[in-house]
Design a protein around this motif. Structure first.
Motif, PDB file in Angstrom:
ATOM      1  N   GLU A   6       0.829  -1.207   0.000  1.00  0.00           N
ATOM      2  CA  GLU A   6       0.000   0.000   0.000  1.00  0.00           C
ATOM      3  C   GLU A   6       0.862   1.255   0.000  1.00  0.00           C
ATOM      4  N   SER A   7       0.299   2.331  -0.534  1.00  0.00           N
ATOM      5  CA  SER A   7       0.967   3.625  -0.505  1.00  0.00           C
ATOM      6  C   SER A   7      -0.082   4.720  -0.586  1.00  0.00           C
ATOM      7  N   GLY A   8       0.359   5.959  -0.348  1.00  0.00           N
ATOM      8  CA  GLY A   8      -0.531   7.096  -0.505  1.00  0.00           C
ATOM      9  C   GLY A   8      -1.053   7.695   0.783  1.00  0.00           C
ATOM     10  N   GLY A   9      -0.752   7.075   1.905  1.00  0.00           N
ATOM     11  CA  GLY A   9      -1.218   7.616   3.173  1.00  0.00           C
ATOM     12  C   GLY A   9      -0.479   8.888   3.553  1.00  0.00           C
ATOM     13  N   GLY A  10      -0.969   9.533   4.598  1.00  0.00           N
ATOM     14  CA  GLY A  10      -0.317  10.751   5.067  1.00  0.00           C
ATOM     15  C   GLY A  10      -1.228  11.553   5.958  1.00  0.00           C
ATOM     16  N   LEU A  11      -0.777  12.772   6.267  1.00  0.00           N
ATOM     17  CA  LEU A  11      -1.548  13.694   7.105  1.00  0.00           C
ATOM     18  C   LEU A  11      -2.379  14.600   6.202  1.00  0.00           C
ATOM     19  N   VAL A  12      -3.671  14.669   6.476  1.00  0.00           N
ATOM     20  CA  VAL A  12      -4.560  15.481   5.646  1.00  0.00           C
ATOM     21  C   VAL A  12      -5.552  16.195   6.547  1.00  0.00           C
ATOM     22  N   GLN A  13      -5.962  17.376   6.133  1.00  0.00           N
ATOM     23  CA  GLN A  13      -6.922  18.161   6.923  1.00  0.00           C
ATOM     24  C   GLN A  13      -8.345  17.625   6.744  1.00  0.00           C
ATOM     25  N   PRO A  14      -9.175  17.807   7.744  1.00  0.00           N
ATOM     26  CA  PRO A  14     -10.580  17.399   7.601  1.00  0.00           C
ATOM     27  C   PRO A  14     -11.212  18.056   6.384  1.00  0.00           C
ATOM     28  N   GLY A  15     -12.021  17.278   5.676  1.00  0.00           N
ATOM     29  CA  GLY A  15     -12.698  17.769   4.497  1.00  0.00           C
ATOM     30  C   GLY A  15     -11.918  17.596   3.201  1.00  0.00           C
ATOM     31  N   ARG A  16     -10.629  17.284   3.309  1.00  0.00           N
ATOM     32  CA  ARG A  16      -9.797  17.122   2.126  1.00  0.00           C
ATOM     33  C   ARG A  16      -9.846  15.691   1.601  1.00  0.00           C
ATOM     34  N   GLY A 112      -0.041  -2.116   5.181  1.00  0.00           N
ATOM     35  CA  GLY A 112      -0.866  -0.973   5.542  1.00  0.00           C
ATOM     36  C   GLY A 112      -0.214   0.375   5.252  1.00  0.00           C
ATOM     37  N   THR A 113      -1.062   1.375   5.081  1.00  0.00           N
ATOM     38  CA  THR A 113      -0.601   2.754   4.921  1.00  0.00           C
ATOM     39  C   THR A 113      -1.429   3.622   5.867  1.00  0.00           C
ATOM     40  N   MET A 114      -0.760   4.482   6.604  1.00  0.00           N
ATOM     41  CA  MET A 114      -1.414   5.250   7.667  1.00  0.00           C
ATOM     42  C   MET A 114      -2.023   6.542   7.132  1.00  0.00           C
ATOM     43  N   VAL A 115      -3.271   6.767   7.472  1.00  0.00           N
ATOM     44  CA  VAL A 115      -3.973   8.000   7.127  1.00  0.00           C
ATOM     45  C   VAL A 115      -4.324   8.726   8.422  1.00  0.00           C
ATOM     46  N   THR A 116      -3.880   9.957   8.530  1.00  0.00           N
ATOM     47  CA  THR A 116      -4.183  10.776   9.701  1.00  0.00           C
ATOM     48  C   THR A 116      -4.942  12.010   9.251  1.00  0.00           C
ATOM     49  N   VAL A 117      -6.151  12.168   9.770  1.00  0.00           N
ATOM     50  CA  VAL A 117      -6.980  13.315   9.433  1.00  0.00           C
ATOM     51  C   VAL A 117      -7.007  14.267  10.628  1.00  0.00           C
ATOM     52  N   SER A 118      -6.356  15.406  10.449  1.00  0.00           N
ATOM     53  CA  SER A 118      -6.229  16.347  11.558  1.00  0.00           C
ATOM     54  C   SER A 118      -5.911  17.735  11.020  1.00  0.00           C
TER      55      SER A 118
END
Lengths: 119, 111
Positions: A6-16, A112-118
């Protein structure tokens, strides 16, 4: 060796939005349905979405319906998850998993790839 | 669709047998033989241990066995070993709008 990466995870803002990818190798990708399963930090597993071998059948968890879109490119041996309108509760490790054809089980998993929405 | 109910923790000494329960409803565990079990060590991806209630994939030790009665499925580990210490999750196909549901997870501790 059978492998899912898997790839493409990361930190992203809510609504994005964010798009996850899963590269498969070591098996005939277009023979099998594929799934996304997620795990929030310190929590249990949650099935997110699945897609049949030819994309003719697609399903989503109620928690992501209307926001997430699963797709696949059999020519590229790849699975995708387009995630829109992300929420804090979508924060999780997202696993790509191969369907065990005919048995409704998941027999091969990626790391796995980690997605953080914050914000 | 609510998660299937598992005990939070189960423990046993090396060599003993333990059983983990997985309770659902007639719309999932009780209605289909598509119950599977997964082992997850810390920081690792889940690993399929049992599928279709009681079948073991190639390479899974025969110490692991599965069964089902009514709306409750069970995973039994016989001859418990130190490497069996992990989290275990059940899963079932369901007739709800979300076609698959996992259990709440059970932490197995080898004393």
């Amino acid at each position: 060796e059978v492998q899912l990466v898997e790839s493409g995870g990361g930190l992203v803002q809510p609504g994005r939005s964010l798009r996850l990818s899963c590269a498969a190798s070591g098996f005939t990708f277009d023979d099998y349905a594929m799934h996304w399963v997620r795990q929030a930090p310190g929590k249990g597993l949650e099935w997110v979405s699945g897609i049949s071998w030819n994309s003719g059948s697609i399903g989503y968890a109620d928690s992501v319906k209307g926001r997430f879109t699963i797709s696949r490119d059999n020519a590229k041996n790849s699975l995708y998850l387009q995630m829109n309108s992300l929420r804090a509760e979508d924060t999780a490790l997202y696993y790509c998993a191969k369907d065990m054809s005919g048995f409704d089980a998941f027999d091969i998993w990626g790391q796995g790839t980690m997605v953080t929405v914050s914000s | 669709q609510s998660a299937l109910t598992q005990p939070a923790s189960v423990s046993g000494s090396p060599g003993q047998s333990i059983t983990i329960s997985c309770t659902g409803t007639s719309s999932d565990v009780g209605g289909y033989n598509y119950v599977s079990w997964y082992q997850q060590h810390p920081g690792k991806a889940p690993k399929l241990m049992i599928y279709e209630v009681s079948n073991r994939p190639s390479g899974v030790p025969d110490r692991f066995s599965g069964s089902k009665s009514g709306n409750t499925a069970s995973l039994t580990i016989s001859g418990l070993q130190a490497e069996d210490e992990a989290d275990y999750y059940c899963s079932s196909y369901t007739s709800s709008s979300t076609p698959y549901v996992f259990g709440t997870g059970t932490k197995v501790t080898v004393l």
